[in-house]
Scaffold this motif. Sequence first.
Motif, short mmCIF file in Angstrom:
data_model
loop_
_atom_site.label_atom_id
_atom_site.label_comp_id
_atom_site.label_asym_id
_atom_site.label_seq_id
_atom_site.Cartn_x
_atom_site.Cartn_y
_atom_site.Cartn_z
N LYS A 92 0.83 -1.20 0.00
CA LYS A 92 0.00 0.00 0.00
C LYS A 92 0.86 1.25 0.00
CE LYS A 92 -4.05 2.09 2.15
NZ LYS A 92 -5.08 1.97 3.21
N THR A 93 0.58 2.12 -0.96
CA THR A 93 1.33 3.36 -1.13
C THR A 93 0.68 4.52 -0.39
OG1 THR A 93 1.80 2.54 -3.36
CG2 THR A 93 2.43 4.80 -2.87
N ASP A 94 -0.64 4.60 -0.52
CA ASP A 94 -1.43 5.65 0.11
C ASP A 94 -0.93 7.04 -0.24
OD1 ASP A 94 -3.60 6.52 1.57
OD2 ASP A 94 -2.48 6.67 3.44
N SER A 95 -0.71 7.27 -1.53
CA SER A 95 -0.30 8.59 -1.99
C SER A 95 -1.49 9.29 -2.64
CB SER A 95 0.84 8.47 -3.00
OG SER A 95 0.38 7.86 -4.19
N LEU A 96 -1.30 10.56 -2.99
CA LEU A 96 -2.39 11.32 -3.61
C LEU A 96 -2.90 10.65 -4.88
CD1 LEU A 96 -1.00 14.96 -3.30
CD2 LEU A 96 -2.82 13.94 -1.95
N MET A 144 8.91 1.27 -3.23
CA MET A 144 9.66 2.51 -3.13
C MET A 144 9.84 2.83 -1.65
SD MET A 144 7.98 4.64 -6.31
CE MET A 144 9.24 5.92 -6.28
N THR A 145 10.60 3.89 -1.37
CA THR A 145 11.02 4.13 0.01
C THR A 145 9.84 4.33 0.96
OG1 THR A 145 13.08 5.11 -0.78
CG2 THR A 145 12.44 5.62 1.48
N SER A 146 8.85 5.11 0.57
CA SER A 146 7.79 5.47 1.51
C SER A 146 6.92 4.29 1.92
CB SER A 146 6.90 6.58 0.92
OG SER A 146 6.22 6.12 -0.23
N TYR A 147 6.92 3.24 1.14
CA TYR A 147 6.11 2.08 1.53
C TYR A 147 6.92 0.79 1.63
CZ TYR A 147 5.52 1.76 -3.62
OH TYR A 147 5.72 1.72 -4.99
N VAL A 148 8.24 0.92 1.72
CA VAL A 148 9.05 -0.29 1.84
C VAL A 148 8.85 -0.96 3.21
CG1 VAL A 148 11.19 0.74 2.77
CG2 VAL A 148 11.30 -1.27 1.27
N ASN A 149 8.57 -0.18 4.26
CA ASN A 149 8.33 -0.80 5.57
C ASN A 149 7.12 -1.72 5.52
OD1 ASN A 149 10.52 0.52 6.59
ND2 ASN A 149 9.39 1.93 7.90
N ARG A 150 6.09 -1.30 4.79
CA ARG A 150 4.95 -2.19 4.62
C ARG A 150 5.36 -3.40 3.80
NH1 ARG A 150 1.06 -5.12 6.44
NH2 ARG A 150 -0.54 -5.61 4.88
N GLY A 151 6.23 -3.20 2.82
CA GLY A 151 6.74 -4.33 2.06
C GLY A 151 7.49 -5.31 2.94
N TYR A 152 8.27 -4.77 3.89
CA TYR A 152 9.00 -5.65 4.82
C TYR A 152 8.02 -6.43 5.70
CZ TYR A 152 13.26 -3.05 3.58
OH TYR A 152 14.32 -2.49 2.91
N PRO A 154 15.24 13.62 0.99
CA PRO A 154 16.57 13.06 0.70
C PRO A 154 16.52 11.53 0.63
CG PRO A 154 16.43 13.62 3.02
CD PRO A 154 15.13 14.05 2.40
N TYR A 155 16.06 11.02 -0.50
CA TYR A 155 15.94 9.57 -0.63
C TYR A 155 17.31 8.91 -0.52
CZ TYR A 155 11.09 10.12 -2.01
OH TYR A 155 9.75 10.42 -2.01
N PRO A 156 17.39 7.78 0.20
CA PRO A 156 18.68 7.14 0.42
C PRO A 156 19.37 6.76 -0.87
CG PRO A 156 16.87 5.70 1.09
CD PRO A 156 16.28 7.05 0.83
N MET A 207 8.01 7.84 6.57
CA MET A 207 7.90 9.31 6.53
C MET A 207 8.43 9.90 5.23
SD MET A 207 6.59 10.11 9.56
CE MET A 207 5.59 8.62 9.34
N TYR A 208 9.05 9.09 4.39
CA TYR A 208 9.65 9.58 3.14
C TYR A 208 8.61 9.59 2.01
CZ TYR A 208 14.40 9.68 5.04
OH TYR A 208 15.53 10.00 5.77
N ASP A 209 7.51 10.30 2.27
CA ASP A 209 6.37 10.32 1.36
C ASP A 209 6.20 11.64 0.65
OD1 ASP A 209 5.63 11.89 3.48
OD2 ASP A 209 3.89 10.68 4.06
N GLN A 210 7.19 12.52 0.74
CA GLN A 210 7.17 13.86 0.15
C GLN A 210 6.14 14.78 0.79
OE1 GLN A 210 6.97 13.65 -4.15
NE2 GLN A 210 8.78 12.36 -4.28
#
Length: 476
Positions: A12-16, A72-80, A343-345, A366-369
């Motif tokens: 889940k991305t949950d972006s605009l 992508m970074t903002s939803y990688v934790n959910r991926g994990y 600042p994406y890693p 938190m890296y969701d822009q």
Amino acid sequence: MPTRRIHLINPKTDSLTTRPIYFNRALYSPLAGLLAVAACIPRDQYEVVLTDENIEPVDFDLTADLVGISAMTSYVNRGYEIADAFRQKGVPVVMGGVHPSFMAQEALSHCDAVVVGEAELVMDRLLDDLRGGAMRGIYRSHQLHPMVGMKMPRYDLLKQNRYVNKTFVQTSRGCHTGCTFCAEPLMNGLKFRYRPVDEVIAEMEACGSRNISINDADFFGTPERPKEVMRALKGRGFRWQAGVTSKLAEDDRMLELAAESGCTMLSIGFESISRDTLKSVHKFVNQPDHFAALVQKIQSYGISVFGLFMFGFDGDDATVFDHTVNFNIDAGFDACAFSALTPYPGTLTWYEMKKANRIVSFDWTMYDQGHVVYRPAQMEPDTLRLGLDGAYKDFYSVKSIASRFPLTGKRSRAQWLIYNLFMRKASKTENIESIAPATPETQHAPNPPILPIKREWREAVLEGLEPEPELRQSAE
């Protein structure tokens, strides 16, 4: 008949743009990468199940021989979280996408294997290892895909009634621009690689839709190649949109061909209305004093302009929000998206901020822009967060929408309304009320798939690399 099953998952991305808003549809499908991965899986050996968690729940009880997760970074934790759950059930997991490609060692603590960079040249080896019970570690091609003979994405797996824009066709990879905040040159290189035009057209004809999003980092990247594609598109009845940079969008012949071949919208990363700011992040192609005239020129060909802007650069102070939004409204942008610099890693912005000890949060969620994860140079973090929210409210206010509505000209009014209503409502559903809380530093350092070419940038990256036993792909 297939005897095995692979379950591909987009967390889940949950972006605009991926949040279902109207009629249970999202504005964009985020599945282009997974559809391409699915194309590399032999149909006679594997059944492929595709889940986009933005529109449906993940079935953790589904029997599978392999789970593949792109993040992508903002939803990688959910991926994990998803990866951990499947591995607890004894199902092997492979991860790929932008964040695992930069943070492969981190991802490997949650999965059995990581695909770094492009998947097409390593999928056969990965599946061979899966069958042999030895799939593990990092899978990376030490050359870039030539973009010739690419397999047709598995559009049959897509739940097409759940997205407004659902068909994404890639005609090239790479980008000349090299912006410091962008991962593209470190994923796909600074040189363009092009698919043969006939293969691009064949995919468009076979994808099942006449509305196409061209999924290139910069479709107008060079003067002649996009013209070849657009000449081939003329008379075929497609309506298409693409992301481009501003420089070649000023070319009248380019815009003529775009209009004649069915272009309805161009998304452009304007980023800032400050020339000094643009220079500081190496976005040299943008000329702010040309922005308003460029918007009007593109619109004169019946093409809408979706402007992308970013706040929080070191040159930005608290006045940047009103100045930018007022400019956007006065210039008559058809739609805009605003974001906080992130600042994406693995990006050059990451290394600059990390060296200066300015990154506050290493919580990837938190890296969701939208959240602020670093210390801005000329404003408080709360000022940046609230200014970003205010920019959306002002640009998509009823007054602004009414003043910008295209009463004349050839732009699609239906498309215009869809975008403005989606963005207005989506921005109102954002649940971001504060800056990101401070966290301990990440235990893993990013390893870019491709090292920068410029010496000073390479040195900055090499200083922070995590040791890795495999050879790193060259910058060619």
